[in-house]
Write a protein that holds these residues in place. Structure first.
Motif, PDB file in Angstrom:
ATOM      1  N   VAL A   1      49.615  37.306  51.631  1.00 43.55           N
ATOM      2  CA  VAL A   1      48.652  37.296  50.531  1.00 43.55           C
ATOM      3  C   VAL A   1      49.093  38.223  49.409  1.00 43.55           C
ATOM      4  N   ILE A   2      49.808  39.291  49.749  1.00 45.20           N
ATOM      5  CA  ILE A   2      50.202  40.263  48.719  1.00 45.20           C
ATOM      6  C   ILE A   2      51.099  39.625  47.660  1.00 45.20           C
ATOM      7  N   TYR A   3      51.837  38.586  48.011  1.00 39.48           N
ATOM      8  CA  TYR A   3      52.648  37.887  47.009  1.00 39.48           C
ATOM      9  C   TYR A   3      51.737  37.200  45.983  1.00 39.48           C
ATOM     10  N   ALA A   4      50.655  36.597  46.457  1.00 40.82           N
ATOM     11  CA  ALA A   4      49.700  35.978  45.535  1.00 40.82           C
ATOM     12  C   ALA A   4      49.030  37.036  44.666  1.00 40.82           C
ATOM     13  N   ILE A   5      48.756  38.208  45.257  1.00 35.30           N
ATOM     14  CA  ILE A   5      48.135  39.291  44.501  1.00 35.30           C
ATOM     15  C   ILE A   5      49.052  39.742  43.368  1.00 35.30           C
ATOM     16  N   GLU A   6      50.335  39.932  43.663  1.00 35.78           N
ATOM     17  CA  GLU A   6      51.267  40.377  42.633  1.00 35.78           C
ATOM     18  C   GLU A   6      51.469  39.289  41.567  1.00 35.78           C
ATOM     19  N   PHE A   7      51.428  38.022  41.992  1.00 32.96           N
ATOM     20  CA  PHE A   7      51.551  36.929  41.025  1.00 32.96           C
ATOM     21  C   PHE A   7      50.370  36.938  40.056  1.00 32.96           C
ATOM     22  N   LEU A   8      49.156  37.125  40.586  1.00 23.70           N
ATOM     23  CA  LEU A   8      47.977  37.175  39.733  1.00 23.70           C
ATOM     24  C   LEU A   8      48.012  38.391  38.816  1.00 23.70           C
ATOM     25  N   ARG A   9      48.552  39.504  39.322  1.00 24.94           N
ATOM     26  CA  ARG A   9      48.651  40.704  38.498  1.00 24.94           C
ATOM     27  C   ARG A   9      49.534  40.441  37.273  1.00 24.94           C
ATOM     28  N   GLY A  10      50.635  39.741  37.486  1.00 28.44           N
ATOM     29  CA  GLY A  10      51.520  39.427  36.371  1.00 28.44           C
ATOM     30  C   GLY A  10      50.978  38.345  35.459  1.00 28.44           C
ATOM     31  N   LEU A  11      50.270  37.357  36.043  1.00 25.41           N
ATOM     32  CA  LEU A  11      49.768  36.231  35.259  1.00 25.41           C
ATOM     33  C   LEU A  11      48.625  36.649  34.348  1.00 25.41           C
ATOM     34  N   PHE A  12      47.752  37.532  34.836  1.00 24.47           N
ATOM     35  CA  PHE A  12      46.588  37.960  34.065  1.00 24.47           C
ATOM     36  C   PHE A  12      46.671  39.447  33.729  1.00 24.47           C
ATOM     37  N   PHE A  13      47.846  39.896  33.322  1.00 21.41           N
ATOM     38  CA  PHE A  13      48.037  41.322  33.078  1.00 21.41           C
ATOM     39  C   PHE A  13      47.200  41.838  31.911  1.00 21.41           C
ATOM     40  N   LEU A  14      46.755  40.953  31.012  1.00 22.64           N
ATOM     41  CA  LEU A  14      45.938  41.388  29.882  1.00 22.64           C
ATOM     42  C   LEU A  14      44.456  41.502  30.235  1.00 22.64           C
ATOM     43  N   ASN A  15      44.068  40.963  31.351  1.00 19.80           N
ATOM     44  CA  ASN A  15      42.668  41.012  31.763  1.00 19.80           C
ATOM     45  C   ASN A  15      42.363  42.369  32.394  1.00 19.80           C
ATOM     46  N   PRO A  16      41.487  43.179  31.806  1.00 23.51           N
ATOM     47  CA  PRO A  16      41.229  44.519  32.339  1.00 23.51           C
ATOM     48  C   PRO A  16      40.518  44.524  33.686  1.00 23.51           C
ATOM     49  N   LEU A  17      39.945  43.390  34.074  1.00 21.85           N
ATOM     50  CA  LEU A  17      39.244  43.326  35.353  1.00 21.85           C
ATOM     51  C   LEU A  17      40.173  43.022  36.522  1.00 21.85           C
ATOM     52  N   VAL A  18      41.384  42.577  36.226  1.00 19.72           N
ATOM     53  CA  VAL A  18      42.313  42.214  37.295  1.00 19.72           C
ATOM     54  C   VAL A  18      42.636  43.391  38.209  1.00 19.72           C
ATOM     55  N   PRO A  19      43.012  44.574  37.683  1.00 21.95           N
ATOM     56  CA  PRO A  19      43.300  45.697  38.582  1.00 21.95           C
ATOM     57  C   PRO A  19      42.120  46.058  39.482  1.00 21.95           C
TER      58      PRO A  19
END
Length: 206
Positions: free
Chosen positions: A59-77
């Protein structure tokens, strides 16, 4: 040591036990100093092995992918921190509920591991047993273990919760993308804007 697809490694550079997955191989890495504490060593192995059983290391691979895909979204972290916290809570619960590890002994091991992690940087994109920079999260984990869990967080519940969180994230991203319109202007539009700016002004605008 290795058993099937599982590889158990020790490292002088690691400050905290961690686990990661590559296609066909599951890794557990422990600090060499932890081998001198056999009970902590056994608890660390069980903790990281549980992450592999739960599928967290994939799952951590999906987490890192989402982190990069939505890096401008302040709610992602914030969302991803919550997902990681749920993974750790589910892992703690599984070990303590199975009675393979006593609750007090497990919490004492977490504290010692967090103290060791403070001296050495932890590798990124891996699941760490305890992280020193998240003291409040560690405190919540210890409190949950010592007070007992009021609800069993099974595999299907964890998967459903992760799925809802990811769906909400994707929906938010799509909604924001629709609201951000293309602000480019054509040459004719620029000329019209310049004409409006020139009206009533002696300053030449081209």
């Amino acid at each position: 040591r290795h058993s099937g697809s599982l590889r158990i490694l020790s490292s002088d550079e690691a400050g905290v036990p961690f686990s990661c997955w590559a296609p066909g191989v599951s890794y557990i890495v422990v600090p060499s100093s932890l081998i001198l504490r056999p009970r902590d060593f056994a608890i660390a192995l069980r903790h990281e092995a549980q992450h592999h059983r739960q599928g967290d290391t994939r799952v951590i691979y999906a987490i890192e992918f989402l982190r990069g895909l939505f890096f401008l979204n302040p709610l992602v972290p914030v969302l991803l921190r919550q997902l990681r916290a749920l993974q750790e809570l589910a892992c703690d619960e599984a070990l303590v509920r199975s009675r393979r590890v006593a609750a007090r002994e497990y919490c004492e091991c977490l504290i010692r591991v967090a103290q060791g992690a403070a001296r050495v940087p932890s590798p990124i994109s891996c699941l760490h047993m305890a992280s020193p920079e998240s003291g409040s999260a560690l405190s919540r984990r210890i409190s949950a273990v010592m007070s007992g869990y009021t609800e069993y967080l099974g595999h299907w519940k964890a998967a459903a919760l992760n799925g809802v969180a990811v769906l909400a994230l994707v929906t938010t991203g799509l909604g924001l993308s629709d609201s951000v319109q293309d602000r480019r202007v054509s040459l004719s539009q620029a000329m019209d804007m310049a004409a409006v700016a020139r009206s009533g002004s002696t300053f030449p605008i081209v």
